[in-house]
Design an enzyme around this catalytic site. Structure first.
Site, PDB file in Angstrom:
ATOM      1  N   GLU A 221      66.757  73.283  97.771  1.00  0.00           N
ATOM      2  CA  GLU A 221      67.013  73.647  96.369  1.00  0.00           C
ATOM      3  C   GLU A 221      67.878  74.910  96.305  1.00  0.00           C
ATOM      4  O   GLU A 221      68.658  75.100  95.378  1.00  0.00           O
ATOM      5  CB  GLU A 221      65.692  73.856  95.600  1.00  0.00           C
ATOM      6  CG  GLU A 221      65.885  73.814  94.083  1.00  0.00           C
ATOM      7  CD  GLU A 221      64.594  73.855  93.282  1.00  0.00           C
ATOM      8  OE1 GLU A 221      63.930  74.898  93.289  1.00  0.00           O
ATOM      9  OE2 GLU A 221      64.249  72.854  92.629  1.00  0.00           O
TER      10      GLU A 221
ATOM     11  N   HIS B 288      54.392  60.845 117.261  1.00  0.00           N
ATOM     12  CA  HIS B 288      54.029  59.427 117.208  1.00  0.00           C
ATOM     13  C   HIS B 288      54.691  58.725 116.034  1.00  0.00           C
ATOM     14  O   HIS B 288      54.255  57.660 115.614  1.00  0.00           O
ATOM     15  CB  HIS B 288      52.505  59.292 117.119  1.00  0.00           C
ATOM     16  CG  HIS B 288      51.825  59.910 118.295  1.00  0.00           C
ATOM     17  ND1 HIS B 288      51.698  59.263 119.507  1.00  0.00           N
ATOM     18  CD2 HIS B 288      51.302  61.148 118.475  1.00  0.00           C
ATOM     19  CE1 HIS B 288      51.090  60.070 120.369  1.00  0.00           C
ATOM     20  NE2 HIS B 288      50.845  61.221 119.769  1.00  0.00           N
TER      21      HIS B 288
ATOM     22  N   LYS C 279      66.072  65.878  84.167  1.00  0.00           N
ATOM     23  CA  LYS C 279      65.023  66.129  83.170  1.00  0.00           C
ATOM     24  C   LYS C 279      65.492  65.646  81.808  1.00  0.00           C
ATOM     25  O   LYS C 279      64.732  65.023  81.059  1.00  0.00           O
ATOM     26  CB  LYS C 279      64.713  67.631  83.093  1.00  0.00           C
ATOM     27  CG  LYS C 279      64.150  68.229  84.361  1.00  0.00           C
ATOM     28  CD  LYS C 279      63.866  69.712  84.185  1.00  0.00           C
ATOM     29  CE  LYS C 279      63.564  70.390  85.509  1.00  0.00           C
ATOM     30  NZ  LYS C 279      63.502  71.833  85.425  1.00  0.00           N
TER      31      LYS C 279
HETATM   32  O1  F6P Z   1      62.865  71.662  88.493  1.00  0.00           O
HETATM   33  C1  F6P Z   1      62.981  72.616  89.480  1.00  0.00           C
HETATM   34  C2  F6P Z   1      62.138  73.817  89.191  1.00  0.00           C
HETATM   35  O2  F6P Z   1      62.733  74.585  88.211  1.00  0.00           O
HETATM   36  C3  F6P Z   1      61.892  74.637  90.445  1.00  0.00           C
HETATM   37  O3  F6P Z   1      62.936  75.467  90.743  1.00  0.00           O
HETATM   38  C4  F6P Z   1      60.619  75.329  90.095  1.00  0.00           C
HETATM   39  O4  F6P Z   1      59.992  75.869  91.218  1.00  0.00           O
HETATM   40  C5  F6P Z   1      59.855  74.191  89.462  1.00  0.00           C
HETATM   41  O5  F6P Z   1      60.837  73.460  88.749  1.00  0.00           O
HETATM   42  C6  F6P Z   1      58.743  74.608  88.537  1.00  0.00           C
HETATM   43  O6  F6P Z   1      59.211  75.381  87.484  1.00  0.00           O
HETATM   44  P1  F6P Z   1      58.227  76.217  86.580  1.00  0.00           P
HETATM   45  O7  F6P Z   1      57.537  77.206  87.446  1.00  0.00           O
HETATM   46  O8  F6P Z   1      59.098  76.862  85.550  1.00  0.00           O
HETATM   47  O9  F6P Z   1      57.245  75.262  85.962  1.00  0.00           O
END
Ligand code: F6P
Length: 544
Positions: free
Chosen positions: A357, A388, A507
């Site tokens: 990421e 394995h 998203k």
């Molecule tokens: O979608 C990726 C992300 O933004 C990550 O970088 C982050 O760790 C995760 O989602 C959770 O985000 P949040 O802590 O804002 O819920």
């Protein structure tokens, strides 16, 4: 000029022409002191780079590249709070989270060390209340189960640390069980809700943004479960059964977490760099506040090493630069993480997020498209189990893969001989595998007489990381080492390791598709997506 057009890059390229076809067995034959020449120790950890396809010249040229990219200045920029995350216009100050109280750091006129320690102390006070049985559920029961609801950086770090430091469970915690729920499909939660007693269960909603749908979906279900069980109001349930850890106070309040149940951290803490903040509360609950502090101290030890050691002796820098060598000059794009200690079972998943990421990027800090490779595909598994499963591919497949072997030197000191013997067995396997991957069947006298399906070509490079023993300190140092490795690589590749725009569009598209499951419309999608939605609806008995 981009880095791949620079003199230091060109020098490495021509050096790679000499080394690309040289086998590790030749490198070992040419230099009997490879271990002494290519291993470095710092902060509880020894890194043996001798099974990497490098020579002294390689290292010198890699350091030239690091200097050309002004790495020492960039390290100072990171620690000093400069805006190393330009697309979000902010610093990345995870290192400040583990600074001692006595080391002030002024950011925009405010001493953030003070804020950090104030937040840490508030977290510790809550941990003590829960440990002492003073935090009570809706019917007066002391808390027996804590469920951390979060995903990505708000889940993986605490989960990994709780498992890694299992032996360090605080006696103060009265056997409180810590559980983790991350997946939006509800499978982990559904299983837990069947077995937990609502009145003695506390939920920690961990979310930097407090708007991650995965986390909110789980938190909503958990809250409804409590309301149903208690027949009490949302307000009362939120007071007794929910803690919110976030950088977005407004959103946490809007969701219903009372202010006194909130712990805050800062926008300048990246989600995947956040386990050192209040996001680590589950770790403190599990191991105790003292061990949480020891973990911070271990990370700080690695920070100091990274900040002050010369590049040639700097463990995270060497780890990173040798990675660059493998990826950009030896054309290796797969990286396996192989801990030979079951307590590190979640390290591969944690590093998948940390590395991919952070550095899974294809434009420079200035927005120009890159002409060179960045983060490789990284995956892993507990080494003995992976032997394995996918080691067949490492030994005889067609892909070049670089590996990190990770093991503690000492383990089970306080247990009987049998478990110590098992640890030796694991160590012997760890060293056997890295030896065979490096040297192939030349390790056998008559290796080259075997039929081709039994041959081992070797020449797969690896680093072996031996930590003295797995303690909160060494664990903190190990994770900080990987964080710094990622930063160094980003400096060389001229990319931003602190944003993650690549996860945003998915998203948005999911939100727009969600509507279509319940209100089938003529909204435009591709034929595959439309066909799949139609099929699911038919299966669910929805009329389209
Ligand atoms: O979608 C990726 C992300 O933004 C990550 O970088 C982050 O760790 C995760 O989602 C959770 O985000 P949040 O802590 O804002 O819920």
């Amino acid at each position: 000029m981009t880095v791949d057009q620079s003199p230091a890059w060109a020098a490495l390229n021509s050096h790679a022409d000499e080394l690309r076809h040289k086998h590790l067995k030749t490198l070992f034959a040419e230099d009997a002191n490879r271990f002494d020449n290519f291993s470095v120790s710092a902060a509880h950890c020894l890194a043996d780079f001798s099974k990497q396809r490098i020579t002294a010249t390689t290292l010198q040229r890699l350091i030239d590249l690091a200097e050309q990219q002004q790495l020492p200045q960039k390290i100072e920029a990171l620690f000093g709070g400069e805006h190393v995350n330009p697309s979000e216009n902010r610093p990345a100050l995870h290192t400040a989270l583990r600074q001692p109280k006595t080391a002030p750091l002024v950011l925009e006129g405010e001493d953030i060390t003070k804020q950090i320690h104030a937040s840490l102390e508030r977290m510790e006070a809550l941990v003590e209340q829960i440990h002492n049985g003073q935090w009570r559920g809706y019917d007066g029961s002391p808390i027996k189960h804590v469920v951390n609801i979060g995903v990505g950086g708000s889940d993986l770090g605490p989960l990994m640390a709780c498992r890694a430091l299992n032996l360090f469970t605080s006696p103060a915690n009265r056997n409180i069980d810590i559980h983790f729920v991350s997946s939006m499909d509800g499978s982990q939660l559904a299983q837990l809700l069947n077995s937990l007693d609502p009145a003695s269960t506390l939920f920690i909603v961990s979310s930097k943004s407090f708007s991650t749908i995965d986390t909110l979906a789980n938190a909503n279900t958990a809250r409804e479960w409590l309301i149903d069980a208690s027949e009490l109001s949302l307000e009362l349930i939120s007071q007794h059964h929910f803690i919110g850890i976030t950088a977005n106070q407004a959103k946490a309040s809007e969701w219903g977490i009372p202010e006194k149940n909130q712990l805050h951290f800062w926008e300048w803490t990246g989600g995947r760099y956040s386990m050192w903040s209040a996001i680590g509360m589950a770790i403190a609950l599990h191991t105790g506040n003292d061990n949480f502090r020891k973990m911070l101290a271990g990370a700080h030890e690695m920070d100091s090493h990274f900040r002050h050691a010369p590049l040639t002796e700097n463990l995270p820098v060497l780890l990173a630069m040798i990675g660059i060598w493998n990826i950009n000059f030896l054309d290796i794009h797969a990286h396996a993480v192989l801990p030979y200690d079951g307590r590190l079972q979640h390290l591969p998943a944690y590093l998948e997020q940390l590395e991919m990421e952070s550095n899974g990027k294809s434009v420079t800090l200035k927005g120009d498209k890159l002409n060179y490779a960045t983060c490789p595909i990284l995956w892993g598994e507990i080494g003995p189990n992976a032997q394995h499963a996918f080691y067949q591919l490492l030994h005889q497949g067609t892909e070049s893969v670089m590996c990190d072997f990770i093991a503690p030197a000492r383990r089970y000191q306080e247990y009987g001989d049998d478990l110590q013997a098992q640890h030796q067995l694991a160590l012997a396997n760890c060293l056997a595998q890295s030896r065979l991957l490096a040297l192939g069947d030349s390790v056998l006298e008559d290796g080259d007489t075997a039929p081709s399906h039994k041959r081992y070509r070797g020449n797969q490079p690896s680093t072996t990381l031996i930590i003295d023993e797995l303690t909160p300190e060494s664990f903190g140092a190990l994770i900080a080492m990987y964080e710094h490795k990622v930063y160094v690589q980003s400096v060389i590749w001229e990319i931003n390791p602190f944003d993650q725009w690549g996860v945003e569009l998915g998203k948005q598209v999911a939100t727009s598709l969600l509507d279509q499951f319940s209100h089938p419309t003529a909204a435009k999608t591709d034929s595959s997506t439309a066909g799949l939605i139609r099929f699911v609806q038919q299966q669910q008995g929805v009329q389209s």
